[in-house]
Design a protein around this motif. Sequence first.
Motif, PDB file in Angstrom:
ATOM      1  N   GLU A  96      56.630  40.369  47.111  1.00 32.36           N
ATOM      2  CA  GLU A  96      57.874  41.230  47.060  1.00 32.36           C
ATOM      3  C   GLU A  96      57.339  42.377  46.008  1.00 32.36           C
ATOM      4  OE1 GLU A  96      60.878  38.970  45.210  1.00 32.36           O
ATOM      5  OE2 GLU A  96      60.754  37.674  46.906  1.00 32.36           O
ATOM      6  N   ALA A  97      56.332  41.654  45.066  1.00 35.65           N
ATOM      7  CA  ALA A  97      55.954  42.476  43.942  1.00 35.65           C
ATOM      8  C   ALA A  97      54.779  43.105  44.288  1.00 35.65           C
ATOM      9  CB  ALA A  97      55.653  41.449  42.724  1.00 35.65           C
ATOM     10  N   GLY A  98      54.279  43.012  45.538  1.00 35.01           N
ATOM     11  CA  GLY A  98      52.790  43.180  45.922  1.00 35.01           C
ATOM     12  C   GLY A  98      52.490  44.751  45.446  1.00 35.01           C
ATOM     13  N   PHE A  99      53.366  45.459  45.738  1.00 32.29           N
ATOM     14  CA  PHE A  99      53.282  47.044  45.620  1.00 32.29           C
ATOM     15  C   PHE A  99      53.498  47.330  43.972  1.00 32.29           C
ATOM     16  CE2 PHE A  99      53.173  47.295  49.962  1.00 32.29           C
ATOM     17  CZ  PHE A  99      52.074  48.375  50.175  1.00 32.29           C
ATOM     18  N   ARG A 100      54.227  46.363  43.180  1.00 33.76           N
ATOM     19  CA  ARG A 100      54.275  46.781  41.938  1.00 33.76           C
ATOM     20  C   ARG A 100      53.151  46.128  41.115  1.00 33.76           C
ATOM     21  NH1 ARG A 100      58.758  43.908  40.111  1.00 33.76           N
ATOM     22  NH2 ARG A 100      59.379  43.163  41.959  1.00 33.76           N
ATOM     23  N   LEU A 101      52.281  45.391  41.631  1.00 28.74           N
ATOM     24  CA  LEU A 101      51.215  44.877  40.807  1.00 28.74           C
ATOM     25  C   LEU A 101      50.221  46.016  40.772  1.00 28.74           C
ATOM     26  CD1 LEU A 101      50.710  41.042  41.740  1.00 28.74           C
ATOM     27  CD2 LEU A 101      51.647  42.058  39.795  1.00 28.74           C
ATOM     28  N   SER A 102      49.706  46.340  39.673  1.00 28.34           N
ATOM     29  CA  SER A 102      48.607  47.180  39.719  1.00 28.34           C
ATOM     30  C   SER A 102      47.337  46.594  40.294  1.00 28.34           C
ATOM     31  CB  SER A 102      48.475  47.652  38.223  1.00 28.34           C
ATOM     32  OG  SER A 102      47.626  46.789  37.631  1.00 28.34           O
ATOM     33  N   GLY A 103      46.347  47.413  40.284  1.00 34.35           N
ATOM     34  CA  GLY A 103      45.030  46.812  40.903  1.00 34.35           C
ATOM     35  C   GLY A 103      44.236  46.060  39.823  1.00 34.35           C
ATOM     36  N   GLY A 104      44.493  46.464  38.428  1.00 35.57           N
ATOM     37  CA  GLY A 104      44.040  45.482  37.360  1.00 35.57           C
ATOM     38  C   GLY A 104      44.539  44.224  37.287  1.00 35.57           C
ATOM     39  N   GLN A 105      46.029  44.281  37.587  1.00 31.05           N
ATOM     40  CA  GLN A 105      46.683  42.945  37.631  1.00 31.05           C
ATOM     41  C   GLN A 105      46.379  42.037  38.746  1.00 31.05           C
ATOM     42  OE1 GLN A 105      50.788  44.721  37.497  1.00 31.05           O
ATOM     43  NE2 GLN A 105      50.961  44.333  35.268  1.00 31.05           N
ATOM     44  N   ARG A 106      46.084  42.564  39.916  1.00 30.58           N
ATOM     45  CA  ARG A 106      45.683  41.729  40.919  1.00 30.58           C
ATOM     46  C   ARG A 106      44.398  41.169  40.722  1.00 30.58           C
ATOM     47  NH1 ARG A 106      48.912  43.141  45.604  1.00 30.58           N
ATOM     48  NH2 ARG A 106      47.078  42.428  47.086  1.00 30.58           N
ATOM     49  N   GLN A 107      43.541  42.122  40.189  1.00 29.20           N
ATOM     50  CA  GLN A 107      42.207  41.510  39.850  1.00 29.20           C
ATOM     51  C   GLN A 107      42.277  40.322  38.837  1.00 29.20           C
ATOM     52  OE1 GLN A 107      39.847  44.847  38.907  1.00 29.20           O
ATOM     53  NE2 GLN A 107      39.318  45.380  41.109  1.00 29.20           N
ATOM     54  N   ARG A 108      43.170  40.472  38.125  1.00 31.52           N
ATOM     55  CA  ARG A 108      43.096  39.190  36.928  1.00 31.52           C
ATOM     56  C   ARG A 108      43.802  38.099  37.500  1.00 31.52           C
ATOM     57  NH1 ARG A 108      46.149  42.147  32.284  1.00 31.52           N
ATOM     58  NH2 ARG A 108      46.268  43.811  33.549  1.00 31.52           N
ATOM     59  N   ILE A 109      44.644  38.147  38.283  1.00 31.55           N
ATOM     60  CA  ILE A 109      45.217  36.996  39.056  1.00 31.55           C
ATOM     61  C   ILE A 109      44.029  36.427  39.870  1.00 31.55           C
ATOM     62  CG2 ILE A 109      46.770  36.232  40.890  1.00 31.55           C
ATOM     63  CD1 ILE A 109      48.864  38.126  39.907  1.00 31.55           C
ATOM     64  N   ALA A 110      43.247  37.186  40.456  1.00 27.53           N
ATOM     65  CA  ALA A 110      42.156  36.514  41.267  1.00 27.53           C
ATOM     66  C   ALA A 110      41.101  35.936  40.387  1.00 27.53           C
ATOM     67  CB  ALA A 110      41.508  37.801  42.025  1.00 27.53           C
ATOM     68  N   ILE A 111      40.847  36.687  39.180  1.00 21.13           N
ATOM     69  CA  ILE A 111      40.122  36.194  38.138  1.00 21.13           C
ATOM     70  C   ILE A 111      40.640  34.716  37.608  1.00 21.13           C
ATOM     71  CG2 ILE A 111      38.781  36.543  35.697  1.00 21.13           C
ATOM     72  CD1 ILE A 111      38.961  39.328  36.516  1.00 21.13           C
ATOM     73  N   ALA A 112      41.855  34.927  37.535  1.00 23.72           N
ATOM     74  CA  ALA A 112      42.596  33.373  37.102  1.00 23.72           C
ATOM     75  C   ALA A 112      42.066  32.401  38.302  1.00 23.72           C
ATOM     76  CB  ALA A 112      44.167  33.684  36.694  1.00 23.72           C
ATOM     77  N   ARG A 113      42.592  32.852  39.300  1.00 23.61           N
ATOM     78  CA  ARG A 113      42.199  31.772  40.511  1.00 23.61           C
ATOM     79  C   ARG A 113      40.756  31.090  40.399  1.00 23.61           C
ATOM     80  NH1 ARG A 113      42.247  34.786  46.019  1.00 23.61           N
ATOM     81  NH2 ARG A 113      44.451  34.867  45.644  1.00 23.61           N
ATOM     82  N   ALA A 114      39.648  32.015  40.034  1.00 21.43           N
ATOM     83  CA  ALA A 114      38.335  31.578  39.843  1.00 21.43           C
ATOM     84  C   ALA A 114      38.140  30.552  38.846  1.00 21.43           C
ATOM     85  CB  ALA A 114      37.497  32.644  39.879  1.00 21.43           C
ATOM     86  N   MET A 115      38.939  31.176  37.653  1.00 20.71           N
ATOM     87  CA  MET A 115      38.996  30.492  36.462  1.00 20.71           C
ATOM     88  C   MET A 115      39.335  28.873  36.521  1.00 20.71           C
ATOM     89  SD  MET A 115      38.176  31.506  33.232  1.00 20.71           S
ATOM     90  CE  MET A 115      38.769  33.241  32.728  1.00 20.71           C
ATOM     91  N   LEU A 116      40.555  28.817  37.360  1.00 22.53           N
ATOM     92  CA  LEU A 116      41.018  27.531  37.694  1.00 22.53           C
ATOM     93  C   LEU A 116      40.002  26.666  38.261  1.00 22.53           C
ATOM     94  CD1 LEU A 116      43.796  25.690  37.199  1.00 22.53           C
ATOM     95  CD2 LEU A 116      44.439  26.508  39.273  1.00 22.53           C
ATOM     96  N   LYS A 117      39.466  27.057  39.313  1.00 22.24           N
ATOM     97  CA  LYS A 117      38.493  26.508  40.166  1.00 22.24           C
ATOM     98  C   LYS A 117      37.431  25.950  39.333  1.00 22.24           C
ATOM     99  CE  LYS A 117      35.705  26.853  44.384  1.00 22.24           C
ATOM    100  NZ  LYS A 117      35.041  27.713  45.307  1.00 22.24           N
ATOM    101  N   ASN A 118      36.923  26.901  38.246  1.00 19.36           N
ATOM    102  CA  ASN A 118      35.941  26.428  37.281  1.00 19.36           C
ATOM    103  C   ASN A 118      34.693  25.836  37.886  1.00 19.36           C
ATOM    104  OD1 ASN A 118      35.239  25.545  34.968  1.00 19.36           O
ATOM    105  ND2 ASN A 118      36.109  23.473  34.686  1.00 19.36           N
ATOM    106  N   ALA A 119      34.364  26.762  38.940  1.00 13.71           N
ATOM    107  CA  ALA A 119      33.087  26.113  39.517  1.00 13.71           C
ATOM    108  C   ALA A 119      32.135  26.811  38.696  1.00 13.71           C
ATOM    109  CB  ALA A 119      32.991  26.958  40.854  1.00 13.71           C
ATOM    110  N   PRO A 120      30.765  26.055  38.563  1.00 11.73           N
ATOM    111  CA  PRO A 120      29.491  26.378  37.688  1.00 11.73           C
ATOM    112  C   PRO A 120      28.766  27.777  38.092  1.00 11.73           C
ATOM    113  CG  PRO A 120      28.993  24.468  39.114  1.00 11.73           C
ATOM    114  CD  PRO A 120      30.487  24.617  39.323  1.00 11.73           C
ATOM    115  N   ILE A 121      29.072  28.146  39.229  1.00 14.39           N
ATOM    116  CA  ILE A 121      28.431  29.370  39.707  1.00 14.39           C
ATOM    117  C   ILE A 121      29.429  30.521  40.119  1.00 14.39           C
ATOM    118  CG2 ILE A 121      26.779  30.231  41.423  1.00 14.39           C
ATOM    119  CD1 ILE A 121      25.774  27.444  41.741  1.00 14.39           C
TER     120      ILE A 121
END
Length: 613
Positions: A488-513
Motif C-alpha cells: 500500500e505504501a509502496g509508492f509513498r516510501l521514498s527511495g532512501g526509505q526503501r534503501q534503509r529498510i533493506a539496510i535494516a534487513r541486512a542489519m538484522l541478518k547480522n552476517a559477518p561479510i
Amino acid sequence: MTNEPIPSKQAAPAPEYLKTFDVLKRTTLDYLLPNWQLVLTSLIASIIVAATTGALPVLLKYVFDDVLHDKNQVMLVMIASAAVGVSAFKGIASYGSNITKNLIGQRIISSIQGRMFSRIIKADLAWVSGTHSGRFLSSFSLDSARVRDAVTISIIDFVQNLLTVIALMGAVFWLNWKLALVASSVIPIGILYMRTLGKKTRKASRKGMEGAGDLSALISEALGGIRVVKAYGQEDREIARVNESIRHVLKQVMKGYRAKAAASPLTEALSGIGIAAVIYLGGISVIHGQLTSGELVAFISALMLAYQPMKTVANTQTIMQDGVAAATRLFPILDIEPDIIADADAKPLHVTDGAVRFDKVSFAYGDGTRALDNVSINIPKGHTVALVGPSGGGKSTTLNLVPRFYDPSEGSITIDGQDIRDVTLASLRQASSLVTQEAFLFDDTVRANIAYGRPDASDEDIIAAARNAAAHDFIMALPNGYETSVGEAGFRLSGGQRQRIAIARAMLKNAPILLLDEATSALDTTSEMQVQNALAALMEGRTTLVIAHRLSTIMHADRIYVIEAGRVIEEGTHDELIALGGLYAELSQTQFAGLEANDDDATSLAQAVVAGE
Ligand code: ADP
C-alpha cells in the motif's frame, strides 16, 4: 577442493521434441500412479457407463421383436423398468467418473505448479535470469492446463470412450457379426486420417504456445517498464508490439483449431457411409428374413451410439498432441537441477574472521562473455575493499561470486581459508549480506520485510536493526508503524526509505561479510546522508566488499581495486593510487572533484566514468 572448470549453465536450449509415448509414460507414472485410487474409481465408473450404454440398444431389439411383433405386455413392463434402471446406473456412474476425472485433473495442475515453482526458485541464477519470467508464467497457467487435459481427456476419457466403443461393438457383433464387419471397415481410414491431423495440430499447438509465452513476456516487460514507456511516450509502440504478438498467437491457434475441426467432416462422412451400408445391407437381410427388424434397429442404434465415442477417441489424438507440445516446454523446467550445489558431505562454513580471498579467479558467463580474468582480491577481517572502474568492468560479477550465485571457471574463493565450494550453500549464504542498488521490498509489512532473513526475530531485534539503519523514526510515522504494508505504501516510501529498510534487513541478518552495491540513483541530500550513515553503521566491524560509486566510500576504504575489462589493473589506497598516476588518478582528477561539488544530485562515479568515456 576442486579447481576444475565448472561449466556454467544458461537457459536450457530448445528441447528436443518429446515423443508421445514418453509423455504418456511419464504422465502415467508421475500423475496417474500416485492417484491410483481415484483412477481405479474412475475406471470402474467408466466400465459401468460403457456397459449401460451397450445395454440400451439391446433393449431396443426386445421392444421391436417381443413387444411390437409378439405383443408381449409383460415384456413391455420389464423392458421399460430395465431402461429406467440402466439409465439411472449410467447417470450415477457418469457423475462419479466426471468428479473423479476432474479431481485427478486438478491434482495434476497443483502438483505441476508446485513442483515448477520450487524448481525455478531453487535453480541457478544463470538459468533463471536467462529466461524471461513471462515465459514461466505462461507455462504455469497454459502448459500445465494442457498437460492436465492430455491426462484427463486423452487418457481417462480415452479409456472410458474406448470401453464404451468396445461394449457397443460387442453388442453390434453379438447382434450380427457380418453387418458388424461391414460397419467396422471404415475405421482404419479414420485412424490414418487422424494421425495426419494430429501432426498438424502438434505443430500449430507448439507455435501457438511459444507465441503465448512471448506474449506474456512482452506484457510483463511493458508493465514492468511502464514508467519508461510513458516517459518516452511509447504507449502506441507497445500496443502495436503486443497486438502483433496477439495476432500471431491467433493465427497459430486458429491453425490448430482448423486441423482439429477438419476431423469432423471426415468422421461424419465415414460414419454416414458406414450407417448407409448397414441400412442397405441390413434392410435386404430383413426383407429376406435373415434378420429381424428388432435386430436391425438395435444394430443401427448401437452403431450410432458407437460412432460418437469413436470420434472422441479419434480426436484425443489432437488433444494429446497439445499436451505433448506443452510437456516439451514444461518437463525440462520440472527437471532442472541446479549446478551450484555442495557435496553431500559438505560441512557448514566456519566463520572466524570473515576474511575473503579471491585467488586467480576467472569467470565467463554461459554465453561466452569473459567477465573476469585472473582476479585476485584479498579482504582481511573487518576491512573494506572498494571496487571501482568503468561500467561493465566486472564489479557486479565479482560480488555475485561470493555467495556462489555463479561459480568461477578457474581459481578459487575462500572465506577464512575454506573454499566456498566445499561448504554447505546455506551456511555460505548465511555468512554474507547482499545489499543491492535497487532495494527490493516484498508486498508485505515493513516488519516482515526487515525480518525476511529471520522470520522469528523478536520485536526488540527488529526495532534495534531499524534504529541502526536510521529507519525507526520514519517507520513509526507510517500509518500502522511496523505493520504498515509496503504494498500500500509502496509508492509513498521514498527511495532512501526503501534503501534503509533493506539496510535494516541486512542489519538484522547480522552476517559477518557485507556485499554492497552502492546505489547510483539520485537521492536528496538529507536522504543521501541518512543512507550513508545507515551504511556506515552496517559496515562497522564487517568485512565489506563494496562496488563504490561515491568518493566518500572510496576514501574510507582500506583498499581500492580498479577493475577494467575483467582485470584488476590497479590496487592500493587512495593515496597510493593517486601517486601511481594511472586510471584511478585520472578518474579522480577529472571526475571525483566534480563529484563532491555535485554530491547534491549524487552524480555517481560510474555515471561520470561512463560519461567521460
Ligand atoms: P560492472 O558491475 O563492472 O558494471 P558486470 O560485472 O555487470 O560489470 O559485467 C561484466 C561483464 O559481464 C560485462 O561485459 C557484462 O556485459 C557481462 N555480463 C554481466 N552479467 C551478465 C549475464 N548475466 N550474462 C552474460 N553476460 C553478463
